[in-house]
Scaffold this motif. Structure first.
Motif, PDB file in Angstrom:
ATOM      1  N   ASP A  24       0.843  -1.192   0.000  1.00 26.80           N
ATOM      2  CA  ASP A  24       0.000   0.000   0.000  1.00 26.80           C
ATOM      3  C   ASP A  24       0.883   1.248   0.000  1.00 26.80           C
ATOM      4  OD1 ASP A  24       0.804   0.635   2.589  1.00 26.80           O
ATOM      5  OD2 ASP A  24      -1.031  -0.052   3.541  1.00 26.80           O
ATOM      6  N   GLY A  25       0.271   2.400  -0.237  1.00 27.16           N
ATOM      7  CA  GLY A  25       1.067   3.605  -0.458  1.00 27.16           C
ATOM      8  C   GLY A  25       1.418   4.399   0.773  1.00 27.16           C
ATOM      9  N   ASN A  26       0.992   3.951   1.951  1.00 27.58           N
ATOM     10  CA  ASN A  26       1.154   4.796   3.123  1.00 27.58           C
ATOM     11  C   ASN A  26       2.190   4.296   4.133  1.00 27.58           C
ATOM     12  OD1 ASN A  26      -0.926   6.582   2.270  1.00 27.58           O
ATOM     13  ND2 ASN A  26      -2.421   5.055   2.892  1.00 27.58           N
ATOM     14  N   GLY A  27       2.824   3.175   3.867  1.00 29.85           N
ATOM     15  CA  GLY A  27       3.765   2.611   4.824  1.00 29.85           C
ATOM     16  C   GLY A  27       5.144   3.252   4.753  1.00 29.85           C
ATOM     17  N   ASP A  28       5.885   3.120   5.839  1.00 29.75           N
ATOM     18  CA  ASP A  28       7.242   3.670   5.893  1.00 29.75           C
ATOM     19  C   ASP A  28       8.208   2.922   4.980  1.00 29.75           C
ATOM     20  OD1 ASP A  28       6.393   5.517   7.775  1.00 29.75           O
ATOM     21  OD2 ASP A  28       6.945   4.256   9.482  1.00 29.75           O
ATOM     22  N   ALA A  29       7.854   1.700   4.581  1.00 30.74           N
ATOM     23  CA  ALA A  29       8.763   0.885   3.778  1.00 30.74           C
ATOM     24  C   ALA A  29       8.793   1.299   2.309  1.00 30.74           C
ATOM     25  CB  ALA A  29       8.366  -0.589   3.882  1.00 30.74           C
ATOM     26  N   ARG A  30       7.824   2.074   1.871  1.00 34.06           N
ATOM     27  CA  ARG A  30       7.703   2.398   0.446  1.00 34.06           C
ATOM     28  C   ARG A  30       8.967   3.056  -0.114  1.00 34.06           C
ATOM     29  NH1 ARG A  30       3.138   4.441  -3.150  1.00 34.06           N
ATOM     30  NH2 ARG A  30       4.155   5.827  -4.641  1.00 34.06           N
ATOM     31  N   GLN A  31       9.418   4.145   0.500  1.00 34.76           N
ATOM     32  CA  GLN A  31      10.547   4.891  -0.046  1.00 34.76           C
ATOM     33  C   GLN A  31      11.856   4.105  -0.029  1.00 34.76           C
ATOM     34  OE1 GLN A  31      10.449   7.577  -1.871  1.00 34.76           O
ATOM     35  NE2 GLN A  31       8.221   7.535  -1.622  1.00 34.76           N
ATOM     36  N   PRO A  32      12.237   3.442   1.092  1.00 32.30           N
ATOM     37  CA  PRO A  32      13.487   2.689   1.050  1.00 32.30           C
ATOM     38  C   PRO A  32      13.475   1.540   0.052  1.00 32.30           C
ATOM     39  CG  PRO A  32      12.333   2.335   3.138  1.00 32.30           C
ATOM     40  CD  PRO A  32      11.673   3.474   2.459  1.00 32.30           C
ATOM     41  N   LEU A  33      12.337   0.899  -0.131  1.00 32.07           N
ATOM     42  CA  LEU A  33      12.249  -0.190  -1.095  1.00 32.07           C
ATOM     43  C   LEU A  33      12.393   0.324  -2.530  1.00 32.07           C
ATOM     44  CD1 LEU A  33       9.380  -2.322   0.483  1.00 32.07           C
ATOM     45  CD2 LEU A  33      11.734  -3.102   0.072  1.00 32.07           C
ATOM     46  N   MET A  34      11.742   1.440  -2.827  1.00 30.20           N
ATOM     47  CA  MET A  34      11.818   1.984  -4.174  1.00 30.20           C
ATOM     48  C   MET A  34      13.180   2.616  -4.446  1.00 30.20           C
ATOM     49  SD  MET A  34       7.963   3.600  -4.366  1.00 30.20           S
ATOM     50  CE  MET A  34       8.240   4.449  -5.905  1.00 30.20           C
ATOM     51  N   ALA A  35      13.787   3.239  -3.438  1.00 28.57           N
ATOM     52  CA  ALA A  35      15.082   3.901  -3.624  1.00 28.57           C
ATOM     53  C   ALA A  35      16.187   2.908  -3.960  1.00 28.57           C
ATOM     54  CB  ALA A  35      15.440   4.685  -2.361  1.00 28.57           C
ATOM     55  N   ALA A  36      16.033   1.664  -3.520  1.00 29.23           N
ATOM     56  CA  ALA A  36      17.065   0.652  -3.731  1.00 29.23           C
ATOM     57  C   ALA A  36      16.915  -0.069  -5.070  1.00 29.23           C
ATOM     58  CB  ALA A  36      17.017  -0.367  -2.596  1.00 29.23           C
ATOM     59  N   ARG A  37      15.972   0.403  -5.923  1.00 26.89           N
ATOM     60  CA  ARG A  37      15.681  -0.315  -7.160  1.00 26.89           C
ATOM     61  C   ARG A  37      15.714   0.599  -8.379  1.00 26.89           C
ATOM     62  NH1 ARG A  37      13.902  -3.002  -3.073  1.00 26.89           N
ATOM     63  NH2 ARG A  37      13.645  -5.258  -3.217  1.00 26.89           N
ATOM     64  N   THR A  38      15.888  -0.033  -9.540  1.00 26.12           N
ATOM     65  CA  THR A  38      15.800   0.694 -10.797  1.00 26.12           C
ATOM     66  C   THR A  38      14.330   0.836 -11.176  1.00 26.12           C
ATOM     67  OG1 THR A  38      15.878  -1.308 -12.154  1.00 26.12           O
ATOM     68  CG2 THR A  38      17.987  -0.334 -11.512  1.00 26.12           C
ATOM     69  N   LEU A  39      14.049   1.674 -12.160  1.00 28.16           N
ATOM     70  CA  LEU A  39      12.672   1.923 -12.565  1.00 28.16           C
ATOM     71  C   LEU A  39      11.970   0.669 -13.082  1.00 28.16           C
ATOM     72  CD1 LEU A  39      13.027   5.379 -14.367  1.00 28.16           C
ATOM     73  CD2 LEU A  39      12.058   4.916 -12.098  1.00 28.16           C
ATOM     74  N   SER A  40      12.719  -0.295 -13.574  1.00 29.28           N
ATOM     75  CA  SER A  40      12.100  -1.523 -14.089  1.00 29.28           C
ATOM     76  C   SER A  40      11.734  -2.508 -12.984  1.00 29.28           C
ATOM     77  CB  SER A  40      13.050  -2.215 -15.076  1.00 29.28           C
ATOM     78  OG  SER A  40      14.236  -2.650 -14.405  1.00 29.28           O
ATOM     79  N   GLN A  41      12.150  -2.211 -11.747  1.00 33.56           N
ATOM     80  CA  GLN A  41      11.933  -3.146 -10.646  1.00 33.56           C
ATOM     81  C   GLN A  41      10.773  -2.757  -9.734  1.00 33.56           C
ATOM     82  OE1 GLN A  41      16.057  -2.913  -9.205  1.00 33.56           O
ATOM     83  NE2 GLN A  41      16.289  -5.085  -9.724  1.00 33.56           N
ATOM     84  N   TYR A  42      10.074  -1.694 -10.071  1.00 34.29           N
ATOM     85  CA  TYR A  42       8.884  -1.338  -9.313  1.00 34.29           C
ATOM     86  C   TYR A  42       7.958  -0.540 -10.218  1.00 34.29           C
ATOM     87  CZ  TYR A  42      10.796   3.406  -8.734  1.00 34.29           C
ATOM     88  OH  TYR A  42      11.297   4.666  -8.963  1.00 34.29           O
TER      89      TYR A  42
END
Length: 277
Positions: A24-42
């Motif tokens: 979901d879009g409101n959790g604290d995990a969203r930004q660190p998970l997306m920051a560690a990936r390339t655009l094709s991985q999320y």
């Protein structure tokens, strides 16, 4: 200690599948998970849709590589936060699963459409429990398997035929009972009876638990497809009168009778019975 998600993710990887996280879009995990990936991985499910302005706070899908990733581990330790669920895919192409859920994202008629919260693990759990197994492929689409938290335990479910499926009309998962909505309706009706029909309710208590009685009445309403406020009020009030005052109405529908015709005939029957000397 190894948990079901740990075993499930390991099994999916061993089978050559890609593990993904629906978050979901409101959790604290969203930004660190997306920051560690390339655009094709999320990917964001809301992007390029009618609710694109909500993309920054809407659900995302994230491919998982390292199963001991700190942000993921933190999520798995707190499943009761209902942050989403896990799925597996045949490869790392997210386009198919993103397209699948975007087609199921908005429900209702034009002008009053609402979001279907497929990213909520409680929504997923209720849908899978409600749908017959042969309808799972239409719901899960390309996802091979899913792992999710339901009530107080982890669960897993396997798609019998993963693939690309058109959206069925009507979508059967939209008829999934909502346990919370049912509980709220139940409480509101009891509160109404206590306020407006307290004497009859008190009489009912002497020989039957009102909660059990009301559950049976509401099950009857569902079976007859009496969903309107007027229909529910009529049924509940007159069933209560019947139970405590001995009044009798011929409730059962006639053969071939529509829910509306059934309701109108029953109301007319009650009116005529009240007119008798």
């Amino acid at each position: 200690m190894e948990t079901l998600p740990d075993r499930w993710m390991a099994q999916q990887q061993q089978a050559g599948r890609r593990v993904c996280l629906i978050l979901d879009g409101n959790g604290d995990a969203r930004q660190p998970l997306m920051a560690a990936r390339t655009l094709s991985q999320y990917a964001s499910f809301y992007s390029d849709t009618a609710v694109a302005e909500l993309a920054s706070v809407g659900p995302v899908i994230v491919l998982l590589e390292q199963l001991d990733e700190p942000a993921l581990v933190d999520l798995l330790r707190q499943p009761d936060l209902n942050w989403g669920w896990l799925g597996s895919l045949p490869d790392d192409d997210l386009a198919c699963v993103v397209r699948h859920w975007r087609e199921r994202l908005l429900v209702g008629p034009d002008g009053s459409r609402v979001l279907y919260r497929f990213d909520d693990n409680r929504t997923l759990a209720r849908a899978l429990a409600h749908l017959p197994n042969e309808r799972w492929p239409q719901y899960l689409g390309p996802l091979i398997s899913v792992c999710y938290w339901h009530e107080d335990r982890w669960c897993q479910a396997h798609n019998p035929a993963p693939g690309d499926y058109p959206l069925p009309v009507p979508a059967p998962w939209l008829d999934t009972p909502n346990a919370r909505a049912a509980a709220i309706l139940h409480a509101n009706i009891l509160r109404f009876l206590l306020t407006a029909h307290s004497e009859n309710l008190a009489a009912l208590v002497e020989f039957q638990d009102p909660r059990i009685w009301l559950k049976q009445v509401l099950e009857q309403a569902r079976a007859w497809q009496w969903h309107g406020v007027q229909q529910l009020e009529f049924l509940v009030v007159h069933r209560l009168m019947e139970a405590t005052q001995g009044s009798v109405i011929q409730w059962q529908p006639l053969r071939g009778e529509t829910p509306i015709d059934h309701f109108e005939r029953t109301v007319e029957q009650w009116r005529k019975s009240g007119e008798q000397p």
